[in-house]
Design an enzyme around this catalytic site. Structure first.
Site, short mmCIF file in Angstrom:
data_model
loop_
_atom_site.label_atom_id
_atom_site.label_comp_id
_atom_site.label_asym_id
_atom_site.label_seq_id
_atom_site.Cartn_x
_atom_site.Cartn_y
_atom_site.Cartn_z
N HIS A 26 0.85 -1.20 0.00
CA HIS A 26 0.00 0.00 0.00
C HIS A 26 0.88 1.25 0.00
CE1 HIS A 26 -2.45 -3.25 1.64
NE2 HIS A 26 -3.53 -2.56 1.33
N HIS A 261 -4.11 3.15 -3.54
CA HIS A 261 -4.29 2.72 -2.15
C HIS A 261 -3.57 1.41 -1.85
CE1 HIS A 261 -6.47 2.05 1.70
NE2 HIS A 261 -6.36 0.79 1.34
N GLU A 412 -17.51 -4.05 24.68
CA GLU A 412 -16.71 -5.27 24.81
C GLU A 412 -15.49 -5.26 23.90
OE1 GLU A 412 -21.04 -6.33 25.64
OE2 GLU A 412 -19.96 -5.23 24.06
N HIS A 462 -21.12 -16.59 33.08
CA HIS A 462 -22.35 -17.08 32.47
C HIS A 462 -22.00 -17.97 31.28
CE1 HIS A 462 -23.53 -13.79 35.01
NE2 HIS A 462 -24.82 -14.04 34.83
N HIS A 474 -28.36 -15.16 25.22
CA HIS A 474 -27.31 -14.99 26.21
C HIS A 474 -26.60 -16.29 26.56
CE1 HIS A 474 -28.91 -11.03 26.53
NE2 HIS A 474 -28.23 -10.72 27.63
#
Length: 664
Positions: A26, A261, A412, A462, A474
């Site tokens: 690039h 690019h 997260e 969990h 979940h």
């Protein structure tokens, strides 16, 4: 003395030559950002090429990592151990100049970049680390932590969602020593970004609480330098310098378009660029006066020498703090830690409590936290559920960084990449929590941690359908399997408080890669172990319950399913079956043991094997082969109480006994 433009053209020439020789790469970003880089590196960046790990150096991150030849050119020109021959080997097997910057492969590269936006997130982590370390160690009249974090980024980094997560956080925390340079060239691989990225970036960052400078001409080195001065003068807010540039600057027929690019210019365009830039030198040749203009070795050595004198004065007044600072920067644990951890694990075995492993995890933190001031926690808005906040922890705030915990908010991915940046900065062992199912949001940051061997600790609670009523959105099914197949990551799923403590100790002591600690919501039964068995837990897999003589059946399990396996073994033994139960909390660590130990746990001549785990079955066939069975879950869960779900999906003693008897 060469002009700014002549110095910047050395970057352009080396970048287009290396990409052309590799026939891959690039050239656009290096050629477009060369003037910005020249202003920063020659005018402001504090670094010592002879010591890339000097503690108080400025950190420089190339978030738009596809423009790697920009960074390699800068490192080479300023005096790092990166030769012309290394540049000629760009993108070749075994070279120091891979296609994207890789941490640990090239001297001076602070982090692995390429997955767009994550370098920016790492830089936020580095800035948090700098500000927190300063709060921990600086004293009036003695400032030993005082450096900036600079990051280059492009449109792609800003389009990635992680940029919102971390830049919002950076503004909220007031990271005044974080300075970002936005290469606003209006081009991405598909063409003109105005058709799909028309955001008012300046207003966006102002809304985050950043100082925004520009837009300015990114090819005017003096204007860039003035903006850097203004950014450094602002100590309460991070700064974004918006630089309008021409991608592929200097290539007369391709600059300003997407063709430059991600592809070589071609021999004709390279020749045309040389003419356009007035660069009359052969490929990979830089005149001596330009090398002299770039050489940062003497300046860098002087900067480090000056810091060493300040640190010596600090050591005289604060000897204990100085020793602690050096220990943390070396990444060494306090000498008493291993013994303390061993005592805690032995006590947990004696106590024999049946508790949720997420609760056990918090108890470990309560015990280990006071021993480890470098332990730095957080959670993605699930602190009370993840149990990641221990009783001595203190959350940092924009006006108080004398803490060791971050409330990351629902971020997260950002959290995970920030943790990586903190770990790379040095001085901290970062950990952060969320639900296991949401590891999918963070997955690429885990991959970078594994790839770059970053010792971040990812805490997931969990861990199965055992979380119950929240239902299939979940309830993790495939997450354990997908994490285990990632090279270089150690995934621990403990079955009780003892294994939870062992997992934490292993993660803290690991320095060559990330660890994932997976904990239950529901209570799990304590397992009995003698001293020899307890010693083997840290080996990732061990014989928990054994029979007389050679086993005719082996039950293998992890986490909450260990209790089912042990009870099933008791029933099978009563029926005269010679059965062994193997706990396998970390397959990665178990696989690293010697062949004799692995054979002692899972003897090859016992082919009747059953794995029990409330998750995807695919990886377990490695352990049971075509002769064995896996009691697992290859469909999504349901919304119901945990006990009902385990019964519904066959995670019962009766079903395990039935499957075992079918094998027998």
């Amino acid at each position: 003395m060469p002009s700014r433009r002549e110095l910047a053209n050395a970057i352009r020439a080396l970048s287009m030559d290396a990409v052309q020789q590799a026939n891959s790469g690039h050239p656009g970003a290096p050629m477009g950002m060369a003037d910005i880089a020249e202003s920063l590196w020659n005018g402001f960046l504090r670094h010592n090429p002879a010591n890339p790990h000097w503690a108080d150096r400025d950190r420089f991150v190339l978030s738009n990592g596809h423009g790697s030849m920009l960074l390699y050119s800068l490192l080479h020109l300023s005096g790092y151990a990166l030769s012309v021959e290394d540049l000629k080997a760009f993108r070749q097997l075994g070279s120091k100049t891979p296609g994207h910057p890789e941490y640990g492969m090239t001297p001076g590269v602070e982090t692995t970049t390429g997955p767009l936006g994550q370098g920016l997130a790492n830089a936020v982590g580095m800035a948090i680390a700098e500000k927190t370390l300063a709060a921990h160690f600086n004293k009036p009249g003695h400032s030993i932590v005082d450096h900036h974090t600079y990051v280059f980024l492009g449109d792609g980094c800003l389009m990635e969602g992680i940029s919102h997560e971390v830049c919002s956080l950076a503004g909220t925390l007031g990271l005044g020593k974080l300075i970002a340079f936005y290469d606003d060239n209006g081009i991405s691989i598909d063409g003109d970004v105005e058709h799909w990225f028309a955001d008012d970036t300046a207003k966006r960052f102002e809304a985050y609480g950043w100082q925004v400078l520009g837009p300015l001409d990114g090819h005017d080195g003096d204007a860039v330098a003035a903006a850097i001065e203004a950014a450094r003068a602002e100590t309460a807010r991070p700064s974004l310098i918006v630089c309008k540039t021409i991608i592929g600057f200097g290539a007369p027929n391709k600059q300003g378009g997407h063709d430059v690019h991600g592809a070589p210019l071609g021999k004709d365009e390279v020749a045309a660029a040389r003419a356009q830039l007035g660069w009359e030198h052969p490929p990979f040749v830089v005149p001596a006066e330009l090398y002299a203009g770039w050489d940062a070795r003497q300046r860098g050595a002087g900067q480090e020498t000056e810091w060493n004198a300040r640190f010596a004065a600090y050591r005289t007044v604060f000897p204990a703090l100085a020793a602690e600072f050096e220990r943390r920067l070396r990444g060494e644990l306090p000498k008493p830690f291993a013994g303390h951890a061993g005592e805690f694990i032995a006590a947990a075995q004696t106590a024999g409590e049946s508790i949720a492993t997420r609760v056990a995890s918090q108890r470990v933190l309560n015990a280990f936290g006071p021993q480890l001031p470098e332990l730095f926690g957080g959670s993605a808005d699930l602190t009370p559920s993840n149990n990641t906040f221990w009783k001595g922890a203190k959350a940092i705030r924009h006006d108080d960084f004398a803490g060791d915990y971050i409330n990351y908010g629902v971020r997260e991915f950002g959290m995970s990449a920030v943790m990586n940046g903190m770990a790379l900065h040095g001085g901290f062992i970062p950990y952060g929590g969320t639900f296991l199912v949401f590891s999918d949001y963070a997955r690429n940051a885990l991959r970078v941690a594994a790839l770059a061997k970053i010792p971040s600790i990812f805490v997931y609670t969990h861990d199965s359908i055992g979380l119950g009523e929240d239902g299939p959105t979940h309830q993790p099914i495939e997450q354990l399997a997908s994490l285990r197949v990632m090279p270089g990551i150690a995934v621990w799923r403990p079955c009780d408080a003892v294994e939870a403590a062992v997992a934490w100790q292993a993660a803290i002591e690991r320095r060559d890669g990330p660890s994932v600690l997976v904990f239950s919501r529901q209570n799990l039964p304590h397992q009995a172990r003698d001293a020899a068995t307890l010693a083997n837990v840290a080996r990732g897999g061990y014989v928990l319950v054994d029979c007389q003589g050679s086993p005719e059946l082996i039950l293998i399990a992890t986490g909450s399913e260990i209790g089912i396996a042990v009870t099933a073994a008791t029933e099978l033994s009563a029926r005269g079956v010679a059965v062994r139960v193997v706990s396998l909390p970390c397959t990665e660590v178990f696989e690293a043991q010697d062949a004799a130990y692995r054979e002692s746990v899972l003897p090859n001549d016992c082919r009747r094997r059953v794995v029990i785990e409330a998750g995807a079955t695919a990886p377990w066939y490695k352990y049971v082969g075509l002769d064995g069975r896996v009691v697992g879950l290859d469909r999504f869960g349901e919304s119901a109480p945990a006990g009902k779900l385990f019964e519904h999906f066959g995670f019962t003693v009766a079903n395990v006994v039935k499957v075992a008897e079918e094998l027998l």
